[in-house]
Design a protein around this motif. Structure first.
Motif, short mmCIF file in Angstrom:
data_model
loop_
_atom_site.label_atom_id
_atom_site.label_comp_id
_atom_site.label_asym_id
_atom_site.label_seq_id
_atom_site.Cartn_x
_atom_site.Cartn_y
_atom_site.Cartn_z
N GLY A 5 -9.00 -55.09 41.44
CA GLY A 5 -7.68 -54.79 40.91
C GLY A 5 -6.77 -56.00 40.98
N THR A 6 -5.53 -55.78 40.61
CA THR A 6 -4.50 -56.81 40.60
C THR A 6 -3.64 -56.67 41.84
OG1 THR A 6 -4.45 -56.74 38.19
CG2 THR A 6 -2.56 -57.75 39.27
N GLN A 19 -3.65 -52.66 42.22
CA GLN A 19 -3.64 -51.57 41.25
C GLN A 19 -4.30 -52.01 39.97
OE1 GLN A 19 0.76 -50.90 40.90
NE2 GLN A 19 0.33 -50.62 38.73
N ASP A 20 -4.72 -51.00 39.20
CA ASP A 20 -5.25 -51.24 37.86
C ASP A 20 -4.32 -50.50 36.89
OD1 ASP A 20 -5.96 -48.53 37.99
OD2 ASP A 20 -8.09 -48.90 38.14
N GLU A 21 -4.79 -50.22 35.70
CA GLU A 21 -3.94 -49.57 34.70
C GLU A 21 -3.54 -48.14 35.10
OE1 GLU A 21 -7.21 -50.62 33.77
OE2 GLU A 21 -6.45 -52.63 33.42
N GLN A 40 -6.27 -61.48 40.70
CA GLN A 40 -7.33 -60.48 40.59
C GLN A 40 -8.22 -60.62 41.83
OE1 GLN A 40 -7.48 -58.27 37.83
NE2 GLN A 40 -5.48 -59.21 37.57
N GLU A 42 -11.50 -58.69 44.40
CA GLU A 42 -12.50 -57.67 44.72
C GLU A 42 -12.28 -57.33 46.18
OE1 GLU A 42 -16.43 -58.46 42.00
OE2 GLU A 42 -16.36 -59.38 43.99
N VAL A 70 1.91 -57.25 37.59
CA VAL A 70 1.95 -55.84 37.23
C VAL A 70 3.40 -55.48 36.89
CG1 VAL A 70 1.63 -53.50 38.11
CG2 VAL A 70 -0.03 -55.28 38.68
N ARG A 88 1.65 -47.75 43.96
CA ARG A 88 1.86 -48.41 42.68
C ARG A 88 3.23 -49.06 42.68
NH1 ARG A 88 0.73 -45.04 37.68
NH2 ARG A 88 0.69 -47.12 36.81
#
Length: 145
Positions: A5-6, A19-21, A40, A42, A70, A88
């Motif tokens: 994710g970011t 988080q991702d989208e 980014q 892992e 984000v 988020r």
């Protein structure tokens, strides 16, 4: 479990929020490798039950690239209290009641529609904290929930 994710926020040696989208994730980590918002990563860790959403415990992470910051999602008080945006980056408008610093942490106390809540920012050496603001003004800034 392995996820990617970011980076939204890092408290070195304590936590990493990514988080991702669709979702956000709180990763408990003792790792102190600095990453920036927008990087980014892992993350490997052990899934556990969180207050609203799962968390990763004893996590380790590695940077795998760069990305865009984000963008916070504008939410209302009901959405914030429901926990549907846990971990988020969100944006909420509220009145500033107090701004204090205790040790290396800055705290702000906010009020929205009669509900009082607080936010904190762990201030690491050399980094700036919250922008000073006058008590009683309405603020609209991104914060992690």
């Amino acid at each position: 479990m392995k996820v990617a994710g970011t980076v939204v926020y890092q408290e070195s040696g304590v936590a990493l929020f990514i988080q991702d989208e669709k979702e956000g994730l709180y990763c408990q980590t003792r790792q102190r490798v600095p990453v920036q918002a927008g990087d980014q990563v892992e993350v490997l860790g052990f899934p556990a039950k969180g207050e609203y959403t799962p968390v990763l415990q004893d996590a380790v992470y590695r940077k795998i690239g760069f990305g865009d910051l984000v963008k916070p999602v504008a939410i209302g008080l009901d959405e914030a209290l429901a926990g549907t945006h846990d971990c988020r980056l969100v944006r909420i408008t509220a009145k500033l009641l107090e701004h204090t610093q205790r040790g290396h942490e800055q705290f702000i106390v906010l009020e929205k529609d009669g509900f009082i809540f607080s936010a904190f920012l762990a201030q690491e050496e050399g980094l700036t904290g919250f922008t000073p603001a006058q008590t009683g003004v309405k603020l609209r800034s991104p914060a992690s929930v």
